[in-house]
Enzyme design. Structure first.
Site, PDB file in Angstrom:
ATOM      1  N   GLN A  37       0.829  -1.203   0.000  1.00  3.30           N
ATOM      2  CA  GLN A  37       0.000   0.000   0.000  1.00  3.30           C
ATOM      3  C   GLN A  37       0.866   1.258   0.000  1.00  3.30           C
ATOM      4  OE1 GLN A  37      -2.421  -0.343   3.555  1.00  3.30           O
ATOM      5  NE2 GLN A  37      -0.786   0.344   4.892  1.00  3.30           N
ATOM      6  N   HIS A  64       1.169  -4.654   3.073  1.00  2.00           N
ATOM      7  CA  HIS A  64      -0.069  -4.829   3.823  1.00  2.00           C
ATOM      8  C   HIS A  64      -0.160  -6.269   4.306  1.00  2.00           C
ATOM      9  CE1 HIS A  64      -4.727  -4.145   4.089  1.00  2.00           C
ATOM     10  NE2 HIS A  64      -4.253  -4.793   5.131  1.00  2.00           N
ATOM     11  N   PHE A 114      -1.008  -4.807  14.118  1.00  2.00           N
ATOM     12  CA  PHE A 114      -1.153  -4.975  12.673  1.00  2.00           C
ATOM     13  C   PHE A 114      -0.561  -6.308  12.219  1.00  2.00           C
ATOM     14  CE2 PHE A 114       0.442  -3.148   8.353  1.00  2.00           C
ATOM     15  CZ  PHE A 114      -0.585  -3.789   7.679  1.00  2.00           C
ATOM     16  N   HIS A 117      -2.572  -9.262  13.452  1.00  2.00           N
ATOM     17  CA  HIS A 117      -3.786  -9.469  12.662  1.00  2.00           C
ATOM     18  C   HIS A 117      -3.472 -10.199  11.367  1.00  2.00           C
ATOM     19  CE1 HIS A 117      -7.538  -8.632  10.512  1.00  2.00           C
ATOM     20  NE2 HIS A 117      -6.776  -8.174   9.528  1.00  2.00           N
ATOM     21  N   GLU A 118      -2.396  -9.790  10.696  1.00  2.00           N
ATOM     22  CA  GLU A 118      -2.039 -10.427   9.427  1.00  2.00           C
ATOM     23  C   GLU A 118      -1.693 -11.900   9.622  1.00  2.00           C
ATOM     24  OE1 GLU A 118      -2.308  -9.075   6.281  1.00  2.00           O
ATOM     25  OE2 GLU A 118      -3.388  -7.597   7.496  1.00  2.00           O
ATOM     26  N   LYS A 121      -5.087 -13.888  10.744  1.00  2.00           N
ATOM     27  CA  LYS A 121      -6.090 -14.018   9.687  1.00  2.00           C
ATOM     28  C   LYS A 121      -5.557 -14.740   8.458  1.00  2.00           C
ATOM     29  CE  LYS A 121      -9.385 -11.448   6.829  1.00  2.00           C
ATOM     30  NZ  LYS A 121      -9.992 -10.123   6.514  1.00  2.00           N
ATOM     31  N   HIS A 122      -4.354 -14.411   8.030  1.00  2.00           N
ATOM     32  CA  HIS A 122      -3.826 -14.936   6.763  1.00  2.00           C
ATOM     33  C   HIS A 122      -2.685 -15.935   6.955  1.00  2.00           C
ATOM     34  CE1 HIS A 122      -6.194 -11.972   4.576  1.00  2.00           C
ATOM     35  NE2 HIS A 122      -5.720 -11.028   5.369  1.00  2.00           N
TER      36      HIS A 122
END
Length: 229
Positions: A37, A64, A114, A117-118, A121-122
């Site tokens: 990003q 990101h 951050f 979270h990445e 989730k991923h």
């Protein structure tokens, strides 16, 4: 003694089943999106942004995430709650991540939320290929292989608030990388379309870039702003 043996057997069966479920979920993807990003576009909205505690990031594209995806356009998420983000596992990467994977969320923070979270989730959906350290180190390595900002600047596309042709932006990145990107736009505080995120695809082993099997939904205007930062 027999009851105790039965309990041990049941525990082994449960752990085996859990491992198979996690492995199945973590293998349920066909490729990755490496998403980067532009901080100027993140900040130039009504929502605004906050600089990390380490200070204003460099005027460059930041990661990101590295997102497992399927050829039908769907994607797995939050695949293994038993393996949450652990900052100690990437302590040797922190300095590079603060530079190449900065957070702009408010309030100002150190990036751990951050990155967590990445991973949750991923990253947990790619455990068959990448453990937690490898997930982040691989994304950092991939970012260095294609310099998006240099690719654009080499074709006269500057982060100066001017508008540029969307097709010229795509051509500049493909010319430098050899791969077709997908461009995501957002709107500035005045509602103008601006260059926000660039997607490139990576093979399922996370070893190198490929042509994208499918692109996300969404579209940009035919010409978009490239805001300064």
């Amino acid at each position: 003694m027999k009851i105790q043996s039965n309990n041990v057997l049941l525990l082994i069966q449960f752990l085996t089943l859990h491992s198979l479920i996690v492995l199945s979920a973590s293998q349920d993807f066909d490729f990755f999106y490496l998403v980067q990003q532009w901080p100027g576009s993140y900040c130039d909205t009504q929502q605004g942004c906050c600089y990390p505690k380490t200070g204003k990031p460099a005027a460059n594209f930041g990661i990101h995430g590295l997102w497992p995806n399927r050829n039908d356009g769907s994607y797995p998420s939050n695949c293994d709650s038993s393996n949450p983000f652990d900052a100690s596992k990437i302590s040797d990467l922190t300095n590079q991540m603060q530079s190449d994977w900065p957070t702009l969320a408010c309030p100002s923070n150190d990036g751990l939320t951050f990155w967590g979270h990445e991973w949750d989730k991923h990253g947990t959906c790619s455990e068959s290929v990448l453990d937690q350290h490898a997930y982040f180190s691989t994304a950092l390595k991939l970012k260095t292989q294609i310099d998006l900002l240099n690719a654009l600047q080499s074709e006269g596309i500057q982060a100066n608030g001017e508008k540029y042709s969307l097709s010229d932006i795509k051509d500049a990145i493909k010319g430098a990388s050899g791969y077709t990107p997908w461009i995501e736009c957002n709107n500035d505080s005045s509602g103008n379309s601006q260059l926000y995120q660039i997607y490139l695809c990576v093979d399922s082993s996370a070893s190198g870039f490929i042509e994208c099997p499918v692109f996300p939904h969404g579209s940009c205007a035919s010409s978009v702003e490239f805001p300064s930062f």
